[in-house]
Scaffold this active site. Structure first.
Site, PDB file in Angstrom:
ATOM      1  N   CYS A  15       1.634  -2.258  15.810  1.00 27.10           N
ATOM      2  CA  CYS A  15       1.578  -1.907  14.384  1.00 27.10           C
ATOM      3  C   CYS A  15       0.949  -3.051  13.591  1.00 27.10           C
ATOM      4  CB  CYS A  15       2.990  -1.639  13.879  1.00 27.10           C
ATOM      5  SG  CYS A  15       3.106  -1.398  12.096  1.00 27.10           S
ATOM      6  N   CYS A  53       6.429  -6.655   7.181  1.00 22.89           N
ATOM      7  CA  CYS A  53       7.541  -6.122   7.958  1.00 22.89           C
ATOM      8  C   CYS A  53       7.994  -7.190   8.950  1.00 22.89           C
ATOM      9  CB  CYS A  53       7.113  -4.872   8.722  1.00 22.89           C
ATOM     10  SG  CYS A  53       8.485  -4.029   9.572  1.00 22.89           S
ATOM     11  N   CYS A  59       6.727  -4.977  15.787  1.00 27.35           N
ATOM     12  CA  CYS A  59       6.235  -4.058  16.823  1.00 27.35           C
ATOM     13  C   CYS A  59       4.767  -4.390  17.121  1.00 27.35           C
ATOM     14  CB  CYS A  59       6.375  -2.610  16.373  1.00 27.35           C
ATOM     15  SG  CYS A  59       8.073  -2.170  15.956  1.00 27.35           S
ATOM     16  N   CYS A 100       3.358   8.616   1.130  1.00 33.74           N
ATOM     17  CA  CYS A 100       3.833   7.696   2.166  1.00 33.74           C
ATOM     18  C   CYS A 100       3.949   6.332   1.489  1.00 33.74           C
ATOM     19  CB  CYS A 100       2.827   7.660   3.320  1.00 33.74           C
ATOM     20  SG  CYS A 100       3.244   6.474   4.617  1.00 33.74           S
ATOM     21  N   CYS A 109      -1.167   5.946  10.265  1.00 36.41           N
ATOM     22  CA  CYS A 109       0.093   5.353  10.729  1.00 36.41           C
ATOM     23  C   CYS A 109      -0.106   3.964  11.305  1.00 36.41           C
ATOM     24  CB  CYS A 109       0.727   6.213  11.808  1.00 36.41           C
ATOM     25  SG  CYS A 109       0.941   7.908  11.335  1.00 36.41           S
ATOM     26  N   GLU A 158       0.810  -1.204   0.000  1.00 39.96           N
ATOM     27  CA  GLU A 158       0.000   0.000   0.000  1.00 39.96           C
ATOM     28  C   GLU A 158       0.850   1.263   0.000  1.00 39.96           C
ATOM     29  OE1 GLU A 158      -4.055  -1.532   2.198  1.00 39.96           O
ATOM     30  OE2 GLU A 158      -2.467  -0.787   3.479  1.00 39.96           O
TER      31      GLU A 158
HETATM   32  N1  SAH Z   1       9.530   0.522   9.984  1.00 41.14           N
HETATM   33  C1  SAH Z   1       9.638   1.956   9.989  1.00 41.14           C
HETATM   34  C2  SAH Z   1       8.628   2.656   9.131  1.00 41.14           C
HETATM   35  C3  SAH Z   1       7.192   2.232   9.185  1.00 41.14           C
HETATM   36  S1  SAH Z   1       5.989   2.859  10.227  1.00 41.14           S
HETATM   37  C4  SAH Z   1       9.560   2.476  11.402  1.00 41.14           C
HETATM   38  O1  SAH Z   1       9.209   1.728  12.291  1.00 41.14           O
HETATM   39  O2  SAH Z   1       9.901   3.633  11.606  1.00 41.14           O
HETATM   40  C5  SAH Z   1       6.002   4.585  10.386  1.00 41.14           C
HETATM   41  C6  SAH Z   1       5.675   5.044  11.804  1.00 41.14           C
HETATM   42  O3  SAH Z   1       4.342   4.666  12.215  1.00 41.14           O
HETATM   43  C7  SAH Z   1       6.616   4.419  12.848  1.00 41.14           C
HETATM   44  O4  SAH Z   1       7.039   5.410  13.737  1.00 41.14           O
HETATM   45  C8  SAH Z   1       5.714   3.422  13.526  1.00 41.14           C
HETATM   46  O5  SAH Z   1       6.163   3.088  14.802  1.00 41.14           O
HETATM   47  C9  SAH Z   1       4.397   4.177  13.550  1.00 41.14           C
HETATM   48  N2  SAH Z   1       3.241   3.332  13.854  1.00 41.14           N
HETATM   49  C10 SAH Z   1       3.098   2.021  13.599  1.00 41.14           C
HETATM   50  N3  SAH Z   1       1.909   1.575  14.042  1.00 41.14           N
HETATM   51  C11 SAH Z   1       1.293   2.629  14.600  1.00 41.14           C
HETATM   52  C12 SAH Z   1       0.018   2.811  15.223  1.00 41.14           C
HETATM   53  N4  SAH Z   1      -0.834   1.788  15.357  1.00 41.14           N
HETATM   54  N5  SAH Z   1      -0.281   4.033  15.679  1.00 41.14           N
HETATM   55  C13 SAH Z   1       0.562   5.065  15.538  1.00 41.14           C
HETATM   56  N6  SAH Z   1       1.766   4.965  14.946  1.00 41.14           N
HETATM   57  C14 SAH Z   1       2.132   3.761  14.493  1.00 41.14           C
END
Ligand code: SAH
Length: 368
Positions: free
Chosen positions: A133, A126, A130, A119, A360, A106
């Site tokens: 996420c 991934c 985390c 974006c 995000c 996406e």
């Molecule tokens: N892998 C990279 C880029 C992808 S995500 C990274 O972790 O930086 C981009 C941002 O969105 C990251 O800061 C991630 O932690 C955040 N993110 C992921 N899931 C989220 C959620 N459910 N709510 C808010 N931010 C989130």
């Protein structure tokens, strides 16, 4: 909380066929030569693709029909849109797209009064696991190729120019905040950065200052990126100032600790002269305590310095099946106040795309 394993090496899956956007200018001429065509055809093709965002050889009427047919071999369709969804009065637009092998990923295009931002994804899925996420919960499917990364930007630039956001707009910003960990797909990601930032027609001509690479904090790769001489903005997804909590929120912290990540961020800022961004998703009763805000502020001031860092708070977007939620407004305000009191710039990110699962951490195409 699910405890998924960390995956640094993508499963061996066939990457797509060679594409113009995989190649630097010299290799483009060589590739055109292999097709039996003179080198200047590569420059013409680049002007169409990188300069006018066109990937359809039939539209390249300054090229002879026979050459067009041959050159199509360098423009295999890689990123094929499957669905488009819009929200926020048409200023947020999510594209689900399919790769050559059926892989889904996406991208999101966002219009603001003063800029337009794409974006984009660097991997399908991934491996960083985390727990808050959505993409992290699906695991890693495969790396994206350089051209698959670049073509997301090319299509976003074409859409913005053609009025997808309302007024015709120039795509000014690219953030690697879609699916995947960009620094875990290092070589292809850096090649994509060159294609995105090289002036047209070698590349798409987007200023490096408008490009942000976001990472969980792969320390050796941060140092490598600093040495590439492409002054993109680095964003570090910190989410906790203490190792105990960060070990669970960002599992890669078990390998590189908060202090090591912040030191790498400082080196990046020093080498590139760019202010680094610290991403912090505020999660109710998990990482939003006043003492953590204070610790975050003092840690950043001491380790990086107030002039070289900026905190981006992201209200958590709850993902399906998670019991976590965003912090109440008053808690968020207090958090901002305490980080700022330490002398560190701190703002709350405006969250776009909530209704279309484009916000995000919600990009999880495997569930689409
Ligand atoms: N892998 C990279 C880029 C992808 S995500 C990274 O972790 O930086 C981009 C941002 O969105 C990251 O800061 C991630 O932690 C955040 N993110 C992921 N899931 C989220 C959620 N459910 N709510 C808010 N931010 C989130």
């Amino acid at each position: 909380m699910t405890a998924l394993p960390l995956v640094f090496d993508a499963p061996k899956r066939a990457l797509p066929p060679r594409h113009l956007a995989d190649l630097d200018p010299a290799d483009r001429r060589a590739a055109v030569g292999e097709l039996g065509l003179p080198g200047f055809r590569a420059d013409q093709l680049s002007r169409h693709y990188f300069g006018r965002f066109t990937a359809d050889v039939d539209a390249m009427t300054d090229l002879p029909a026979a050459a067009r047919e041959d050159l199509a071999a360098l423009l295999p369709p890689l990123v094929t849109p499957v669905t488009e969804q819009t929200c926020d009065s048409g200023t947020t637009r999510k594209t689900l797209w399919r790769g050559h092998d059926g892989t889904l990923a996406e991208s999101v295009l966002m219009g603001y009064p003063d800029r337009a931002t794409a974006c984009i994804s660097s991997q399908a899925g991934c491996g960083m696991a985390c727990p808050f996420c959505a993409t992290g919960q699906g695991g890693l499917e495969r790396n994206l190729s350089t051209a698959e990364i670049v073509d997301q930007v090319r299509q976003a630039a074409a859409a913005a120019r053609d009025g997808a956001l309302g007024e015709p707009t120039r795509l000014s910003n690219v953030v690697f905040m879609g699916m995947g960990e960009p620094l875990a797909n290092y070589k292809r990601m850096v090649a994509a950065l060159r294609r995105i930032t090289d002036p047209a027609p070698d590349g798409l001509g987007i200023s490096a200052r408008g490009v942000t690479v976001s990472t969980v904090g792969l320390v050796p790769a941060i140092d490598k990126l600093a040495a590439e001489g492409i002054p993109v903005t680095l964003a570090v997804s910190l989410h906790a100032p203490d190792d105990e909590l960060r070990d669970t929120l960002v599992p890669v912290n078990n390998r590189w600790k908060v202090g090591e990540v912040l030191d790498a961020a400082r080196r990046y800022a020093t080498t590139t002269g760019r202010r680094v961004s610290i991403e912090y998703a505020l999660i109710r009763d998990v990482n939003d305590q006043p003492w953590r805000a204070e610790l975050l502020g003092t840690l950043l001031r001491r380790r990086i310095g107030t002039k070289r860092v900026h905190v981006n708070l992201i209200p958590l977007n709850p993902t399906p099946g998670s019991r976590w939620d965003a912090s109440p407004r008053a808690v968020q305000d207090e958090f901002v106040r305490r980080v700022q009191a330490a002398g560190v710039a701190c703002t709350v990110r405006d969250t776009r795309g909530r209704e279309i699962a484009a916000a995000c951490g919600q990009l999880a195409a495997q569930n689409a």
